[in-house]
Design an enzyme around this catalytic site. Structure first.
Site: not given
Ligand code: FAD
Length: 285
Positions: A73, A107, A143, A164, A167-169, A181, A208, A267
């Site tokens: 980070k 990140d 993001q 990478r 979607k953005g956290a 969303k 995911h 988480r």
């Molecule tokens: P979501 O939009 O949260 O979910 C979509 C679908 O995915 C859900 O409907 C479900 O089917 C599935 N899903 C999601 N979570 C789960 C769960 N816990 N269990 C089962 N199914 C699930 N964000 C940043 O801002 N900066 C970063 O540097 C950064 N690095 C990342 C690195 C990695 C490897 C990953 C995986 C994420 C990172 N993120 C980062 C976080 C990212 O921005 C999202 O906030 C986070 O990944 C949630 O979005 P999503 O695309 O996984 O799915």
């Protein structure tokens, strides 16, 4: 000590535990991205200590010949203390990664850090890996929720290294980010379309979401560019192993270190089912 409830999401408190986690996952054909937990330092000492810890971790990964890399980070390497300090510390880690052939991911934090992070990434990528394309040893997270990201992704097209897509956290103001969303999902798809058209590989799906992973598979079939899938430790781990068994390149982002509490609660807050999963893991059912 790391309590059993947190072990689902955190690889351990020590580098030794993190490296052991990587070794175990490598046996299931999943590669590992190790992140030492720590962020937003307002003192130079912890930033310097974490940079030194990453340099040592890179040596350990290379010595153990693990299929592993690191992800950092910006605020962990002192970005809150100034851009110069951040660049200097990142340069130290990136130089060690280049020397030992261990990949370094950067990140992305909230939108106020995007310019400084992108500029440092681009300079280091060009300095160390000019002409090497997506196999360069450095990668940057972008993001989809930020409105600026399409332009950033265009800028990154000819920068060596991987990108990478997430979607953005972070909760961002409405003038810079999409809040809805479905709009974020649409932006994510559009970014992938651009990347699969214009990038020569080096595309990482940091999600995911089965729909986004399927879309990447489809775009790969149509347009050919290579991609990898990245997911967090403790989230859809069965899918991680299944995708790897199908022949896709899968990387698990596994955090470790003593500062695990806020990461663990993030988480849990993000998805209530995570608490059930973690409780089941300790109860053994
Ligand atoms: P979501 O939009 O949260 O979910 C979509 C679908 O995915 C859900 O409907 C479900 O089917 C599935 N899903 C999601 N979570 C789960 C769960 N816990 N269990 C089962 N199914 C699930 N964000 C940043 O801002 N900066 C970063 O540097 C950064 N690095 C990342 C690195 C990695 C490897 C990953 C995986 C994420 C990172 N993120 C980062 C976080 C990212 O921005 C999202 O906030 C986070 O990944 C949630 O979005 P999503 O695309 O996984 O799915």
């Amino acid at each position: 000590m790391l309590p059993p409830i947190a072990r689902r999401f955190v690889a351990g408190e020590s580098p030794a535990a993190a490296l052991e986690h990587a070794r175990e996952l490598n046996e299931r054909d999943v590669a590992v991205i190790l992140n030492l937990l720590g962020e937003h330092y307002d003192d130079p000492e912890p930033a310097e200590a974490d940079a030194a810890a990453y340099r040592q971790l890179i040596d350990d990964i290379a010595d153990a010949d693990l299929d592993a890399c690191v992800s950092i980070k910006p605020s962990q390497l002192g970005l809150d203390l100034g851009e110069d300090r951040f660049r200097a510390l990142l340069e130290e880690v990136v130089a060690r990664g280049a020397e030992r052939d261990v990949f370094v991911w950067v990140d992305m934090e909230d939108h106020t850090t995007t310019d400084a992070t992108l500029d440092a990434f681009e300079d280091l990528a060009r300095e160390h890996w000019s002409g090497e394309g997506p196999d360069g040893g450095i990668g940057l997270c972008v993001q989809a929720n930020l409105k600026r990201t399409r332009e950033d992704v265009e800028r990154l097209a000819d920068v060596p290294g991987k990108v990478r897509f997430v979607k953005g956290a972070y909760d961002e103001p409405a003038d810079v980010a999409y809040a809805d969303k479905s709009r974020v999902n649409e932006a994510y798809r559009e970014l992938l379309e651009y990347a699969f058209d214009r990038y020569d590989g080096g595309i990482a799906i940091g999600s995911h979401d089965p729909e986004m992973i399927d879309y990447a598979k489809e775009l790969h079939e149509e347009r050919g560019a290579d991609f990898e899938v990245q997911m967090l430790m403790g989230v859809r781990e069965d899918a991680q192993v299944e995708l790897a068994a199908e022949g896709y390149e899968v990387w698990q982002y596994a955090p470790y270190g003593k500062k695990w509490k806020s990461y663990f609660w993030r988480r849990i807050r993000e998805r209530k089912e995570n608490l059930t999963f973690a409780l089941r893991a300790i109860l053994g059912r």
